[in-house]
Design an enzyme around this catalytic site. Sequence first.
Site, PDB file in Angstrom:
ATOM      1  N   GLU A 205      -5.982 -73.540  21.007  1.00  0.00           N
ATOM      2  CA  GLU A 205      -6.498 -74.466  19.997  1.00  0.00           C
ATOM      3  C   GLU A 205      -6.069 -75.851  20.437  1.00  0.00           C
ATOM      4  O   GLU A 205      -4.918 -76.242  20.277  1.00  0.00           O
ATOM      5  CB  GLU A 205      -5.948 -74.101  18.614  1.00  0.00           C
TER       6      GLU A 205
ATOM      7  N   CYS B 278      -4.575 -82.095  14.645  1.00  0.00           N
ATOM      8  CA  CYS B 278      -5.588 -81.645  15.602  1.00  0.00           C
ATOM      9  C   CYS B 278      -6.984 -81.739  15.002  1.00  0.00           C
ATOM     10  O   CYS B 278      -7.977 -81.746  15.728  1.00  0.00           O
ATOM     11  CB  CYS B 278      -5.284 -80.228  16.070  1.00  0.00           C
TER      12      CYS B 278
END
Length: 690
Positions: free
Chosen positions: A255, A294
């Site tokens: 990720e 993120c």
Amino acid sequence: MNKLENYVTGSWITGDGEGQTLFNAVTGDPIAAASSKGLDFSAMADYARKVGNPALRKMTFHERGRMLRALATHLQQHLPEFYRISYQTGATKADSWIDLEGGIGNLFSYASLRRRFPNETYCVDGESHNLSKQHSFMATHLLVPKEGVAIHINAFNFPVWGMLEKVAVNWLAGMPAIVKPATVTSYLTEAVVKKIIASGILPEGALQLICGSAGDLLDHVQSQDVVTFTGSAYTGLKLKSHPAILRESVPFNMEADSLNCIVLGEDVEPGSADWEVFIKEIRKEMTAKAGQKCTAIRRIFVPDSKLEAVWKAVATSLEQTIIGNPLNEKVRMGALAGATQKQEVLEQVDKLLAGSQLVYGSLNSVQLLDADPVKGSFISPLLLVNERPFENLAPHEVEAFGPVSTIMPYKSAEEAIELSRLGKGSLVSSVVTSNPAIARNYVLGAGPWHGRILVLNQQCAKESTGHGSPLPLLVHGGPGRAGGGEEMGGLRGVKHYMQRLAVQGSPDMITAISNVYQPGATGKEDVVHPFRKYFEEIVVGDQLLTGRRTITESDISNFANLSWDHFYAHTDHTSLEGTLFEKPVAHGYFILSAAAGLFVDGSAKGPVLLNYGLDELRFMKPVYAGNTIRVKFTCKEKIEQEQKLDTDLPRGIVKWLVEVSDETGDQVAVATILTMVRKKSVDPSDSKDV
């Protein structure tokens, strides 16, 4: 100076040497040192596989889920201590809430998912498949826990959520974990893990912690292990290409930080409710966690005619954001995680400025409340404008991991989609619009390039979880630059830590292996009616073959009058030409009701408390007046139910396969019904009926 401890093979130990000094992001004062030097990483992996894995694999899904719930409840009791430590990372109370209580919320969410699994150590995955004409050979898929260890290498921005959102999933699946948080904020992870270990809730070997470098840990991975990584795409690619990971075909889930975007729909006008939603969402995503998410918004796409109005509105909104010491209740944006992170952000902004202009914020100064701009790692929110987004490509290629976003214009809906694609894959995108056509066009056009898309407007804004909030039951990940993986996602996430295998054999054998009755398997007929048995006494495969009932025209007419269902196929004797029916057909729901009349034992009160539901009902062949039906009634599966209160009746849910056939032996209907059944441990005379 305090030295962080690593939790290794059942003991807390410090690494060798002085280690890396960790600093308070707000004051710049040293907090602790972290070192993993001297740890035996091979022994850690071996310990997880030989001690933690067998202990977790022996537990059922329900036991693992209750373990998660107990752990979440335990950690809630220590939240004040965790908040005090979290402030040192530069996080405000709101930022810390996401990290701490969001992480604990993941434990609760996955604890609840236990109800979607059987009370077994494994589960059936999907439908079964008949593979032969005589129904003597079939197949199904099972999911069984892998025999390895989950290795989680996490980012610095969420030292608690980043850990708990991953371990909740691998623990429910039956795998142990080794967690390696980013060193710069690992002091908060260590504090939480100490409370976890001290609780005694986890079986030994279920969790180990590395505060410092991962050393040669990846050299020791094996084919049954799973590795996950959260962080930069550059580092992720290096880890994913590790020789041992390639050699052993180890599943690797990445990720990566991505260039997430938000789009202002062409229908949204300045001053409208949707306009305010758009501006507020940008401000929130730029300043939450000081932009160190993120999922933060890095690219902002707006109709070219509204470019100036947007950046001025965003700048005005950002001006209201108080920056400073997160311990001060007035502060809405804290510090970056450290001086190194601040320097990296400024270097990336320099690259962006080659083709963009700064319209809000300062590279060199920031106005603070109750904090020192020299000692702390503070930075001003920085808003840029790139007027030629198809020529100046830096915003689509460079990420400044802080409170930095770039506004860019588009001339058409197709251009907005094309601009979103230039990021080469992201975790999330949002579109703000109240026009369904615009929303549909964007979702379908941009969908292949994003892991999640939020359609935001005034209708859902009040309750929306927001652009930057991954949710336990939704997949978190994205294609391309975002890493090509996915985390969480409810049941989907659990399956990443389990091996899916196809099992072939006779219906009897597959039933015995799966503990789920398969059509065609041999039933277990008993003189005792299934509804006279308590939950513990019922066995998968218990079967009743009922008597017969002939359907009459009066049945059909009476059911039509009772139900008010006078659909022509049931009542019209004159004009069925061109239809699927030869003459008036019995109502499907009447056939199901008549079937219930055949298999239900109503002679006296028994252990069956109530009808709990109906699944997978299908009508396969018309039933006319004069046809005779009978039922094969079989226990398909048993599901444990927990007592939420001491006063609750101990009980479980039983799934029954109902197969209705006519006088020729053809199936006319099939369904799965669910009944709630009392457990034998309760004396019926002492309890109220449900």
